[in-house]
Design an enzyme around this catalytic site. Sequence first.
Site, PDB file in Angstrom:
ATOM      1  N   ASN A 186       0.795  -1.225   0.000  1.00 60.01           N
ATOM      2  CA  ASN A 186       0.000   0.000   0.000  1.00 60.01           C
ATOM      3  C   ASN A 186       0.832   1.282   0.000  1.00 60.01           C
ATOM      4  O   ASN A 186       0.344   2.330  -0.409  1.00 60.01           O
ATOM      5  CB  ASN A 186      -0.926  -0.045   1.244  1.00 60.01           C
ATOM      6  CG  ASN A 186      -1.509   1.295   1.594  1.00 60.01           C
ATOM      7  OD1 ASN A 186      -2.487   1.734   0.995  1.00 60.01           O
ATOM      8  ND2 ASN A 186      -0.900   1.994   2.553  1.00 60.01           N
ATOM      9  N   SER A 228      -4.608   2.582  -8.413  1.00 66.37           N
ATOM     10  CA  SER A 228      -5.383   3.803  -8.580  1.00 66.37           C
ATOM     11  C   SER A 228      -5.999   3.849  -9.970  1.00 66.37           C
ATOM     12  O   SER A 228      -5.548   3.159 -10.882  1.00 66.37           O
ATOM     13  CB  SER A 228      -4.412   4.975  -8.392  1.00 66.37           C
ATOM     14  OG  SER A 228      -4.952   6.161  -8.895  1.00 66.37           O
ATOM     15  N   TYR A 276       3.850   9.241 -10.966  1.00 62.82           N
ATOM     16  CA  TYR A 276       3.010   8.387 -10.116  1.00 62.82           C
ATOM     17  C   TYR A 276       2.184   7.427 -10.969  1.00 62.82           C
ATOM     18  O   TYR A 276       2.126   6.217 -10.714  1.00 62.82           O
ATOM     19  CB  TYR A 276       2.096   9.302  -9.285  1.00 62.82           C
ATOM     20  CG  TYR A 276       0.993   8.621  -8.518  1.00 62.82           C
ATOM     21  CD1 TYR A 276       1.244   8.009  -7.287  1.00 62.82           C
ATOM     22  CD2 TYR A 276      -0.324   8.613  -9.000  1.00 62.82           C
ATOM     23  CE1 TYR A 276       0.220   7.401  -6.577  1.00 62.82           C
ATOM     24  CE2 TYR A 276      -1.347   8.013  -8.285  1.00 62.82           C
ATOM     25  CZ  TYR A 276      -1.069   7.406  -7.077  1.00 62.82           C
ATOM     26  OH  TYR A 276      -2.091   6.811  -6.378  1.00 62.82           O
TER      27      TYR A 276
HETATM   28  N1  LIG Z   1      -5.704   8.939  -1.390  1.00 67.01           N
HETATM   29  C1  LIG Z   1      -6.095   8.808  -2.646  1.00 67.01           C
HETATM   30  O1  LIG Z   1      -6.839   9.631  -3.198  1.00 67.01           O
HETATM   31  C2  LIG Z   1      -5.641   7.615  -3.437  1.00 67.01           C
HETATM   32  C3  LIG Z   1      -6.181   7.426  -4.704  1.00 67.01           C
HETATM   33  C4  LIG Z   1      -5.801   6.331  -5.448  1.00 67.01           C
HETATM   34  C5  LIG Z   1      -4.880   5.430  -4.917  1.00 67.01           C
HETATM   35  N2  LIG Z   1      -4.353   5.635  -3.698  1.00 67.01           N
HETATM   36  C6  LIG Z   1      -3.351   4.674  -3.204  1.00 67.01           C
HETATM   37  O2  LIG Z   1      -3.626   4.265  -1.888  1.00 67.01           O
HETATM   38  C7  LIG Z   1      -2.408   3.956  -1.218  1.00 67.01           C
HETATM   39  C8  LIG Z   1      -2.360   4.706   0.103  1.00 67.01           C
HETATM   40  O3  LIG Z   1      -2.451   6.086  -0.162  1.00 67.01           O
HETATM   41  P1  LIG Z   1      -2.717   7.148   0.989  1.00 67.01           P
HETATM   42  O4  LIG Z   1      -3.447   8.270   0.375  1.00 67.01           O
HETATM   43  O5  LIG Z   1      -3.275   6.464   2.185  1.00 67.01           O
HETATM   44  O6  LIG Z   1      -1.194   7.608   1.277  1.00 67.01           O
HETATM   45  P2  LIG Z   1      -0.510   8.291   2.553  1.00 67.01           P
HETATM   46  O7  LIG Z   1      -1.524   8.709   3.560  1.00 67.01           O
HETATM   47  O8  LIG Z   1       0.436   9.315   2.034  1.00 67.01           O
HETATM   48  O9  LIG Z   1       0.336   7.105   3.132  1.00 67.01           O
HETATM   49  C9  LIG Z   1       1.472   6.682   2.451  1.00 67.01           C
HETATM   50  C10 LIG Z   1       2.237   5.710   3.298  1.00 67.01           C
HETATM   51  O10 LIG Z   1       3.427   5.321   2.596  1.00 67.01           O
HETATM   52  C11 LIG Z   1       4.533   5.498   3.460  1.00 67.01           C
HETATM   53  N3  LIG Z   1       5.744   5.868   2.712  1.00 67.01           N
HETATM   54  C12 LIG Z   1       5.974   7.004   2.028  1.00 67.01           C
HETATM   55  N4  LIG Z   1       7.220   6.987   1.503  1.00 67.01           N
HETATM   56  C13 LIG Z   1       7.770   5.823   1.895  1.00 67.01           C
HETATM   57  C14 LIG Z   1       9.042   5.250   1.701  1.00 67.01           C
HETATM   58  N5  LIG Z   1       9.992   5.842   0.989  1.00 67.01           N
HETATM   59  N6  LIG Z   1       9.271   4.034   2.249  1.00 67.01           N
HETATM   60  C15 LIG Z   1       8.328   3.417   2.972  1.00 67.01           C
HETATM   61  N7  LIG Z   1       7.105   3.917   3.203  1.00 67.01           N
HETATM   62  C16 LIG Z   1       6.829   5.109   2.662  1.00 67.01           C
HETATM   63  C17 LIG Z   1       4.132   6.592   4.423  1.00 67.01           C
HETATM   64  O11 LIG Z   1       4.842   6.411   5.611  1.00 67.01           O
HETATM   65  P3  LIG Z   1       5.690   7.594   6.328  1.00 67.01           P
HETATM   66  O12 LIG Z   1       5.418   8.865   5.563  1.00 67.01           O
HETATM   67  O13 LIG Z   1       5.186   7.592   7.722  1.00 67.01           O
HETATM   68  O14 LIG Z   1       7.097   7.142   6.205  1.00 67.01           O
HETATM   69  C18 LIG Z   1       2.653   6.311   4.623  1.00 67.01           C
HETATM   70  O15 LIG Z   1       2.460   5.358   5.624  1.00 67.01           O
HETATM   71  C19 LIG Z   1      -1.283   4.340  -2.172  1.00 67.01           C
HETATM   72  O16 LIG Z   1      -0.818   3.191  -2.851  1.00 67.01           O
HETATM   73  C20 LIG Z   1      -1.965   5.283  -3.142  1.00 67.01           C
HETATM   74  O17 LIG Z   1      -1.345   5.306  -4.399  1.00 67.01           O
HETATM   75  C21 LIG Z   1      -4.709   6.701  -2.933  1.00 67.01           C
END
Ligand SMILES: NC(=O)c1ccc[n+]([C@@H]2O[C@H](COP(=O)([O-])OP(=O)(O)OC[C@H]3O[C@@H](n4cnc5c(N)ncnc54)[C@H](OP(=O)(O)O)[C@@H]3O)[C@@H](O)[C@H]2O)c1
Length: 293
Positions: free
Chosen positions: A114, A165, A178
Site C-alpha cells: 500500500n 489507482s 506516479y
Molecule cells: N488517497 C487517494 O486519493 C488515493 C487514490 C488512489 C490510490 N491511492 C493509493 O492508496 C495507497 C495509500 O495512499 P494514501 O493516500 O493512504 O497515502 P498516505 O496517507 O500518504 O500514506 C502513504 C504511506 O506510505 C509510506 N511511505 C511514504 N514513503 C515511503 C518510503 N519511501 N518508504 C516506505 N514507506 C513510505 C508513508 O509512511 P511515512 O510517511 O510515515 O514514512 C505512509 O504510511 C497508495 O498506494 C496510493 O497510491 C490513494
Amino acid sequence: MGRLQKILIPLLGLVLAFWFYSARENFKPEMLKGKRVIVTGASTGIGEQIAYHLARMGSHILITARTEVVERCLELGAASARYVSGTMEDMAFAQHVVREAEASLGGLDMLILNHVGASYFGFFDGDVEHVRKLLEINFLSYVAMTTSALPMLKESEGSIVVVSSMAGKVGFPFTVPYSATKFALDGFFSSLRQEFTIQSINISITLCILGFIDTDRAVRAAGAVLRELPAPRDECALEILKGAALRRRELYYRYSSTRLPLLLRDCAAELLDYLVRSRYRLPGTPGTPSPAL
Ligand SMILES: NC(=O)c1ccc[n+]([C@@H]2O[C@H](COP(=O)([O-])OP(=O)(O)OC[C@H]3O[C@@H](n4cnc5c(N)ncnc54)[C@H](OP(=O)(O)O)[C@@H]3O)[C@@H](O)[C@H]2O)c1
Ligand SMILES: *[C@@H]1O[C@H](CO)[C@@H](O)[C@H](O)[C@H]1NC(C)=O
C-alpha cells in the site's frame, strides 16, 4: 433513445445492485481472524485504516509504520501487532520486512502492498531521477516483497493485495511519474496472476483501483483542483479487505468513479480522456510542486 435509456438504466442498476449485494453478503469479518498480515505504509491514510480494521477482526498484523499505530491496533483487539520502520527505496528493507514476518508470525497469509512515495502535483518536470526513485518505492519494492513472500504465501494459499489507482488504468495529467508506477504494477501483477493460474499456484492477487480518497496527502495535493468530493478512507480500507478476503481479481472503489468510467476505455478512449481532464478545476497552470500523490 429516451426509451432505450428507460430500459438500460434500471437494468444497469439491477446488475450493479446484485453485484454489490452478493459481494457484501459473502464477506464475514471472521475470514480474517487469526490471519497473519503485512500492511505497508500504515502510518497514515488508507494503510492505517486497513490496520485498524484488521485489528478489530483479530488478525496478527505486521506493519511498516510508526509506533502509535501499533498501540491503537492492540487496543482494538489485534491478535498481535508489530512494526518495522525503514524506507522502501531500499530493496533490502523490503526483504527484511518479509523475513521479520517469518520470524515473528511463523508464516504469512496476506501481503498488503500500500505504501507510496512522495511526488509532485503539476506538469511533468523532466526529472528522470525522480521517476527512477518513485519506481523503486512504488513498484520495485512491491516486486521485491512479493518475491520474498512467495514461499510463505504458497504454503498458506494466501493473498497479495496491491493498492493501485484510477491513475494506473488511464492516463492522468499532473501525476505523470506516479501514474507510470501504478501502470507498472498492473503489468507485473496481472502477468504474475496468469503464471500462477498456469502453474496451479493458489495465491490470489487483488489489484485495487481507487478513485479520490480523503487522506491528508491526497486532499492536500489535489483537493483544491478536483471537482469531486473524496470518498472516506475507512470505508475504502474495509472494501479493500473484503475484496482481498473474497480473493477478487480486481477491486474498484468507488465503483461509480472507477469501474463505470473505465467501461469507456476500449470503445471511447478519447471520451474517457476528456472526462478525466474535466475533473480538474484549473485556475492557471498547476506547476507548484506540492508534497504528494
Ligand atoms: N488517497 C487517494 O486519493 C488515493 C487514490 C488512489 C490510490 N491511492 C493509493 O492508496 C495507497 C495509500 O495512499 P494514501 O493516500 O493512504 O497515502 P498516505 O496517507 O500518504 O500514506 C502513504 C504511506 O506510505 C509510506 N511511505 C511514504 N514513503 C515511503 C518510503 N519511501 N518508504 C516506505 N514507506 C513510505 C508513508 O509512511 P511515512 O510517511 O510515515 O514514512 C505512509 O504510511 C497508495 O498506494 C496510493 O497510491 C490513494
Ligand atoms: C485456494 O485457496 C483457498 C484458501 O485457502 C481455498 O478456499 C480454495 O479452495 C483453494 N482453491 C483451490 C483450487 O485449491
